[in-house]
Design an enzyme around this catalytic site. Structure first.
Site, PDB file in Angstrom:
ATOM      1  N   GLU A   1     -27.747  -2.480 -31.513  1.00 14.80           N
ATOM      2  CA  GLU A   1     -26.994  -1.481 -30.737  1.00 14.80           C
ATOM      3  C   GLU A   1     -27.130  -1.777 -29.239  1.00 14.80           C
ATOM      4  OE1 GLU A   1     -28.666   2.605 -30.620  1.00 14.80           O
ATOM      5  OE2 GLU A   1     -28.108   2.245 -28.531  1.00 14.80           O
TER       6      GLU A   1
ATOM      7  N   GLU B   1     -38.594   2.547 -24.418  1.00 18.03           N
ATOM      8  CA  GLU B   1     -38.003   3.715 -25.079  1.00 18.03           C
ATOM      9  C   GLU B   1     -38.960   4.238 -26.156  1.00 18.03           C
ATOM     10  OE1 GLU B   1     -34.185   2.803 -26.751  1.00 18.03           O
ATOM     11  OE2 GLU B   1     -33.925   4.810 -27.585  1.00 18.03           O
TER      12      GLU B   1
END
Ligand SMILES: [Zn+2]
Length: 770
Positions: A48, A126
């Site tokens: 992604e 993240e």
């Protein structure tokens, strides 16, 4: 909505939204983290991220991400267990250009090695943030009780450790995964905008080139939720989650969206109002946790305050029993209301809801069966609380502290449940007195506005007494909010004239009856919000506190009011009602000068976080539009330099910011390995070094940004009215000056020349960074 299948198997949904200024596209791929090979945890997520890097036809500034940013649009992507989605929103005329870029990046990605390195680092950062993110941990705990696929519990996010250092091997794995899953038969395309459905459908023609791979659809099994009782330690306000699985069938999903409407309703006698007595300011919600072709897992989140979770569960089942006794007319009224709110969303908000959440509500044939299926024995109970002795359990790569579910319960006061219809009550007699009420020209529906700079505790107390009235107002066909907009607490109200009058009268009546107890509830809500902010990533916590720092509340609040649009009769009626405001009204007052200098604000300090706010030299409308453009111009470079080249961390951005009567450039950055001081130095240097680029600007550089007009897309008409009023008080008129390269450069030089006016904010110093 029309739905068609192209020859290659791609399913296309086209939805016309009359009057929308923007258009949105969303691609959903039926592949997610659950389908990645065992050797590559996090591969779906990494794919992604890396698809946004260059593709066959689009490189550098022409790629979808910087291109959308330059259009003043928005984009994002999400990887879930069973799906991945990419979506963006731009001015409606640019949809085709955006779609070409999206198609190219999904079908012909280049996977440049530098991007692989940057994105593995970004995902590692993240992961670091998600480890402390309450909602992520709650979801990981929920999945502990979900069965049907062993892949559900694996590590999905990915990290530097799972990806390793061999970028060639990563690239080969990405290529293979991409080829296997990103084919037309496994995807759907969703388009929404003001265009006709046939025009939108025609935009999908180039997508017919997308290959349809031979690989079969990934096989999914039905999922189930075990009715366990679990407790999770989370540093936020106590909450009870009730989770259950439903068949993934359109009628059931529509019914679930309707149940969401009932659960989120805040009118007098609602579930939200009863729960609000336990935890002021916290709201119940229904969310979708997971979706696969067979099953959706849904969760009802109920704030508990100090009450035992079993008491809250008992309260919920009492309410549910009452809901089951309501007539179909009531259910249909709530469905109409939910659809009205759904339709007020921007094209992208609506697409995301349709494609990734529950979509539009309806009182479908599944409504009663759905309610009957929710029983005390069928639900997972997951209680989260900061006070828990637990043991560490791993789920999805997160360390959860799980403990004993408290089985005790206390008796809560009996609640008289009420369900609303659309019948507005009769008005009380109009007061004889009247006050002066300014009336401004306004193209939209008439909107009444009343605002003051208040300390947050006071604003929240008034918001709490407004909430049930605002919800009732929506049932009657009006719209009312009491929110903090750019540092000012604002009541905004629109709707049919009689409903506006009823709502204003009711609100002022409630304001007149404030007691020490109702003010105290505002303080409790403020404390809860602060606690919630400490659990947020540091940048978000700093951002939330910025308006109050820039424009601190007045010692003695002054209230201002205006009617935007409307006729003279409405103005007179509202001016008479307004005479009952229990505090003095003021006509004009200049805003206090903005704060500057270096400030520390409380926030989670696991990572260093900074904000640098560089205000415009004046409040003239021309400066405001120029700063908007300047921010849009600098944003892609700031992001690239700090995130991709210096790799400071995951959260980095530059944007236009306006609050408390001033506007300017806002830079924000967060890092696990750079100190706040270093982040500020890097940012100042970035701003100084932008000089040659800005000196060489041409009118062609500005054209796409000007076309996008720079206004944020997802504002409701009420917020637009409020922002217009605020702008009017700042500069007296709207701006029609179009910034030129010259004015932009001059503004930039002015900002640069006055560092004494800059405002630097950071979280408390973290000793673990360099
Ligand atoms: Zn990510």
């Amino acid at each position: 909505m029309i739905v068609r299948r192209l020859a290659n198997g791609l399913r296309v949904h086209a939805i016309t939204q009359p009057g929308a200024k923007r258009a949105a596209a969303l691609v959903r791929i039926e592949t997610g983290s659950c389908h990645e090979p065992d050797a590559w945890p996090g591969l779906a997520h990494l794919l992604e991220h890396t698809l946004f890097a260059e593709s066959a036809r689009y490189r550098d500034q022409q790629r979808l991400m910087p291109w959308v940013q330059r259009q003043g649009g928005q984009l994002n992507a999400t990887t879930r267990g069973e799906q991945t989605a990419f979506f963006f929103e731009v001015g409606s005329g640019r949809l085709a250009d955006g779609l070409e870029r999206l198609l190219d990046m999904l079908s012909a990605p280049a996977f440049p090695l530098a991007a692989l390195q940057a994105e593995t680092a970004a995902i590692d950062a993240e992961y670091g943030l998600l480890k402390r993110h309450g909602e992520t941990l709650r979801e990981a705990a929920t999945l502990l009780a979900c069965t049907g696929s062993p892949a559900l519990h694996r590590f999905h996010v990915g990290s530097q450790a799972t990806f390793g250092e061999d970028t060639q091997a990563i690239r080969a794995a990405l290529r293979d995964f991409h080829q296997r899953h990103y084919h037309a038969g496994n995807m759907s395309l969703w388009l929404q905008g003001p265009q006709s459905e046939e025009t939108l459908m025609a935009l999908s023609a180039p997508w017919a080139q997308l290959p349809n791979g031979a690989e079969p659809f990934p096989i999914a099994l039905p999922l189930a939720v075990e009715p366990r009782r679990m407790a999770l330690k989370l540093a936020e306000t106590p909450l009870l989650r009730l989770a259950f699985a439903v068949d993934n069938h359109p009628a059931i999903v529509e019914a679930a969206a309707l149940l969401q409407g009932f659960i989120q309703d805040d009118a007098p006698g609602s579930l939200a109002q009863a729960l609000g007595k336990q935890a002021p300011g916290a709201r119940p919600a229904l969310r979708q946790v997971l979706e696969n072709p067979h099953t959706r897992i849904l969760a009802i989140d109920l704030p508990c305050g100090e009450a035992a979770p079993e008491s809250i569960a008992a309260l919920f089942f009492d309410w549910l029993a009452q809901l089951q006794r309501q007539s179909p007319e009531i259910a249909r009224h709530y469905a109409t209301l939910a659809r009205r709110e759904f339709n007020a969303g921007s094209p992208l908000e609506q697409l995301r809801s349709r494609a990734l959440m529950l979509g539009e509500a309806a009182c479908s044939k599944a409504w009663r069966p759905l309610l009957q299926a929710i029983t005390p024995d069928s639900l997972l109970r997951l209680y989260s609380t900061p006070r828990l002795d637990g043991q560490t359990v791993n789920s999805l790569g997160f360390r959860l502290e799980m403990g004993e579910y408290p089985s005790t319960s206390d008796v809560l006061p009996v609640t008289g449940w009420q369900f609303m219809d659309d019948h507005c009550p009769a008005l009380s007699p109009t007061p004889l007195r009247s006050v002066e009420l300014a009336q401004l020209t306004w193209q939209g529906a008439p909107a009444f506005l009343l605002g003051a700079r208040l300390p947050d505790g006071q604003g929240l107390a008034l918001q709490l007494v407004c909430a049930p009235l605002a919800a009732a107002c929506r049932h009657y066909g009006g719209d009312m909010e009491f929110n903090c907009v750019d540092g000012e607490w604002l009541l905004s109200l629109s709707g049919p004239p009689l409903v506006m009058e009823w709502a204003l009268d009711s609100v002022l009546n409630a304001f007149g009856q404030m007691t020490p107890e109702t003010w105290r509830r505002g303080e409790i809500a403020r404390a809860r919000q602060e606690q919630q902010l400490m659990g947020e990533i540091a940048l978000r916590a700093l951002m939330a506190q910025l308006p109050a720092l820039l424009g601190p509340p007045e010692d003695k609040p002054y209230w201002q009011a205006a009617l935007m649009g409307g006729d003279d009769a409405l103005r007179r009626q509202l001016a008479q009602r307004l005479s009952r405001l229990p505090w003095p009204l003021t006509r004009d007052k200049a805003p206090a000068p903005a704060a500057s200098g270096h400030h520390y604000l409380p926030a989670n300090n696991d990572e260093a976080a900074i904000l640098l706010f560089c205000p415009a030299p004046d409040t003239l409308p021309a400066s405001e539009s120029a700063v908007r453009l300047l921010a849009a111009l600098l944003a892609p470079d700031y992001f690239r330099q700090l995130r991709d080249e210096l790799r400071v961390g995951y959260a980095v951005s530059c944007r236009f910011h306006q609050s408390a009567g001033c506007c300017g450039l806002l830079f924000m950055a967060q890092s696990a390995h750079f100190s706040a001081q270093t982040l500020l130095d890097i940012t100042r240097t970035f701003l100084e070094r932008a000089q040659p680029q800005l000196a060489a600007l041409t009118p062609e550089d500005l054209a796409p940004l000007l076309a996008a007009s720079g206004k944020p897309p997802s504002e409701t008409p009420l917020i637009q009215a409020a922002l217009t009023w605020q702008a009017h008080r700042r500069h007296g008129q709207a701006s029609h000056d179009v910034p030129t390269p010259d004015t932009l450069y001059r503004l930039y030089r002015q900002i640069l020349a006055e560092p004494a006016r800059w405002l630097a904010v950071q979280n408390p110093q973290n000793s673990g960074v360099v």
